[in-house]
Write an enzyme that holds these catalytic residues in place. Structure first.
Site, PDB file in Angstrom:
ATOM      1  N   HIS A 139       0.837  -1.210   0.000  1.00  0.00           N
ATOM      2  CA  HIS A 139       0.000   0.000   0.000  1.00  0.00           C
ATOM      3  C   HIS A 139       0.867   1.255   0.000  1.00  0.00           C
ATOM      4  O   HIS A 139       0.423   2.331   0.392  1.00  0.00           O
ATOM      5  CB  HIS A 139      -0.954   0.029   1.203  1.00  0.00           C
ATOM      6  N   SER A 175      15.515  20.028 -15.301  1.00  0.00           N
ATOM      7  CA  SER A 175      14.402  20.972 -15.345  1.00  0.00           C
ATOM      8  C   SER A 175      14.907  22.290 -15.912  1.00  0.00           C
ATOM      9  O   SER A 175      16.021  22.732 -15.601  1.00  0.00           O
ATOM     10  CB  SER A 175      13.825  21.192 -13.941  1.00  0.00           C
TER      11      SER A 175
END
Length: 476
Positions: free
Chosen positions: A151, A281
Site C-alpha cells: 500500500h 528541469s
C-alpha cells in the site's frame, strides 16, 4: 522535414532495426520474394512457366522501381496491382505469370506475418537482454536489506535484489507468451481469393491435390512448415490480437518497473542513469528527474491502448473479409512493435546503469526498524523472565509516543530509547542493539533470490546466450 508531422516513434524512440522491418522497402521486396516463390512452385507443379521468366524476376527482386509503382497507384488506386505493374515493367517476359492465381492478400498477409515474426524475434532478444541486466543487478544486491512496501506503506524488510526478481518474473511470463506464439508460426499460404483455392484449381485443371501441394510448397520455400489450415481472404485477424496481447504484457511489466523506479528515485534510494551534462528541469537546475522511466511509462500507456483495436477488427470482419481492417492495421501493428521496441530500449539503458544509494536505504530502514523489531525484543525479554502481557502494553504505549513524535513534531523515532530506558525489559542497550541487524529481518529473501536466479534465470540465459551480445541498436 520540419513542415509536416513526423512520427516520434521513428524520429525519437524506436531502433533503426525495428523501423526497417516495417519499411515500405522491406514490404515490397518481400512481395517480390513471394511472387517468385509462387512462380517457382507453380512451375514445379506443372504450369507453363519458364526458368527464364523466374530468373528475370529474381534479377529485379530487390530493385524496386517505386516511381513507376507510385504513378500507377495514383491511376488504379490499388497498391498491389500497382506493384504488379511495376514489376512487369522490369520483367516483360515474366509479365504474364506474375501474381498468377493469387489474391492481394497472398502478398499482403504473408508479408505482414513474415515481418511480424522477424519483429517478434527482435523483441524476444531485447527482452532476454533486459532479464540479463536485471539478473546481474539482483545477484549483486541479493543480500542488501531494504524496506518492503505494501500500500506504499513501510512493511517487512526485503532485499534490493529480491525486489528485482519480481521485475524479472514479470518478464519471464511475457517471454513465455512470445515462445508460445513462436511455436504457432505459420503463413496464410496460397489459397486464392476467398480461401477456397478456386483460382488455383482452375489453373491445375481441377487437380485438388496440386492446389494443396502448392500451398504447402510455398510455405516450405519461405521457411515454414505450414499455413493456417483454413482462411477466408485473410489470415485470422484474431492472430493480430494474440500478438498485441503479448506485446501489451511486456508493456505492463515495463510500466510497473518504471513506476517502482520513479518511487525509489523520489526516496533517493535508487536512481536511473543521469548524464553529466543532462538537464533535469528548465527552471529548477538542481533536479534529477527520472525522465527515462517517465518516458517508458508514457510509451507503455500508449501500447496498452493498442490491443483493443485488433480485438474490434477481429470481431467485426464480415464473412470472408472486409477491408475496414486495412487502415487500422497499417497504423496499429507497426506502431505497437515500434512502441515496445522503444520501451525495451529504455529498459535496457536504465538497467545497465542503475545507481543504488546504500546509506539512504539504511537510513530509511532505521527509521522503521524500531517498530518492526519490537516483537523480537518482546520475545527476548520474555525469555529473560519478563511478563509478556505487561511488556506488550509498554511497547504499545511507547510506540504511540514515538509515532506522535515522528508524525506530529517531525522528530526522530525514539522508540528504542524509550525501551532501553525501561528496566522492565531486562535488556542492556548493547543487547537491544544486537537484535537490530536489518539482515535478520529479511527472512529468506537472499536465499529465494539465489534459488530463483539459479533455477529459472540461469537456464534461460544459457539457452539465449547467443542473443546476449546482440542487443541491437538502442536509441535513448
Amino acid at each position: 522535414m520540419k513542415d509536416i508531422y513526423e512520427n516520434p516513434l521513428i524520429t525519437r524512440y524506436a531502433s533503426r532495426q525495428m523501423a526497417e522491418l516495417f519499411s515500405d522497402d522491406r514490404k515490397f521486396k518481400t512481395w517480390r520474394k513471394l511472387w517468385i516463390a509462387l512462380a517457382e512452385c507453380e512451375k514445379e507443379l506443372g504450369l507453363n512457366i519458364s526458368d527464364a521468366q523466374i530468373e528475370e524476376m529474381k534479377l529485379y527482386a530487390d530493385d524496386i522501381n517505386d516511381d513507376v509503382a507510385d504513378a500507377q497507384e495514383k491511376l488504379v488506386r490499388h497498391d498491389v496491382m500497382a506493384h504488379v505493374h511495376a514489376f512487369a515493367v522490369q520483367c516483360p517476359n515474366a509479365k504474364p505469370i506474375i501474381h498468377l492465381g493469387a489474391t492481394s492478400c497472398y502478398v499482403g498477409d504473408n508479408t505482414d506475418l513474415l515481418v511480424m515474426y522477424d519483429a517478434l524475434d527482435l523483441i524476444e532478444r531485447k527482452t532476454v537482454s533486459v532479464i540479463d541486466n536485471l539478473a546481474t543487478f539482483a545477484q549483486t544486491y541479493k543480500d542488501m536489506p531494504t524496506l518492503g512496501f505494501t500500500h506504499y506503506q513501510p512493511a517487512q524488510l526485503t532485499t534490493v535484489g529480491k525486489r528485482a526478481t519480481l521485475w524479472i518474473q514479470d518478464l519471464l511470463i511475457d517471454l513465455a507468451q512470445l515462445t508460445s506464439i513462436k511455436q504457432s508460426y505459420r503463413l496464410r499460404g496460397a489459397k486464392g481469393t476467398t480461401g477456397t483455392g478456386a483460382s488455383f484449381l482452375s489453373l491445375f485443371d481441377g487437380d485438388a491435390e496440386k492446389v494443396k501441394a502448392l500451398d504447402q510448397a510455398v510455405c516450405r520455400k519461405l521457411g515454414f512448415e505450414s499455413s493456417f489450415s483454413v482462411t477466408g481472404q485473410t489470415y485470422p485477424r484474431k492472430f493480430d490480437t494474440i500478438i498485441l496481447n503479448a506485446l501489451s504484457l511486456i508493456a505492463q511489466s515495463a510500466y510497473k518497473f518504471s513506476n517502482d523506479l520513479r518511487l525509489l528515485q523520489n526516496l533517493k534510494e535508487i536512481e536511473e542513469p543521469f548524464e553529466k551534462s543532462q538537464i533535469g528541469s528548465s527552471a529548477m537546475a538542481y533536479k534529477r528527474n527520472p525522465m527515462r522511466s517517465e518516458r517508458m511509462g508514457a510509451l507503455c500507456r500508449f501500447m496498452l491502448s493498442m490491443p483493443i483495436n485488433a480485438a474490434v477488427t477481429a470481431s467485426t470482419q464480415w464473412f470472408e473479409r472486409t477491408l475496414d481492417d486495412s487502415a487500422n492495421k497499417r497504423l496499429v501493428m507497426p506502431q505497437s512493435f515500434l512502441a515496445v521496441d522503444s520501451i525495451l530500449n529504455l529498459y535496457l539503458n536504465i538497467t545497465s546503469g542503475l545507481v543504488v544509494y546504500e546509506n539512504v536505504i539504511g537510513s530509511h530502514i532505521m527509521q522503521e526498524l524500531p517498530f518492526m523489531a519490537t516483537e523480537t525484543i518482546l520475545m527476548e525479554a520474555v525469555k529473560r523472565g519478563g511478563d509478556r502481557q505487561e511488556l506488550h502494553e509498554r511497547i504499545r504505549t511507547y510506540s504511540m509516543q514515538a509515532a506522535e513524535r515522528v508524525k506530529k513534531h517531525g522528530q526522530t523515532n525514539n522508540l528504542l530509547d524509550l525501551i532501553k530506558a525501561d528496566a522492565s525489559f531486562g535488556l542492556s542497550d548493547g543487547e537491544i542493539d544486537a537484535l537490530l541487524d536489518p539482515a535478520d529481518f529479511t527472512g529468506c529473501a537472499a536465499i529465494q533470490t539465489q534459488d530463483f536466479l539459479e533455477s529459472e534465470v540461469k537456464p534461460l540465459l544459457i539457452k539465449y546466450s547467443e542473443y546476449l551480445g546482440q542487443k541491437g541498436d538502442v536509441r535513448i
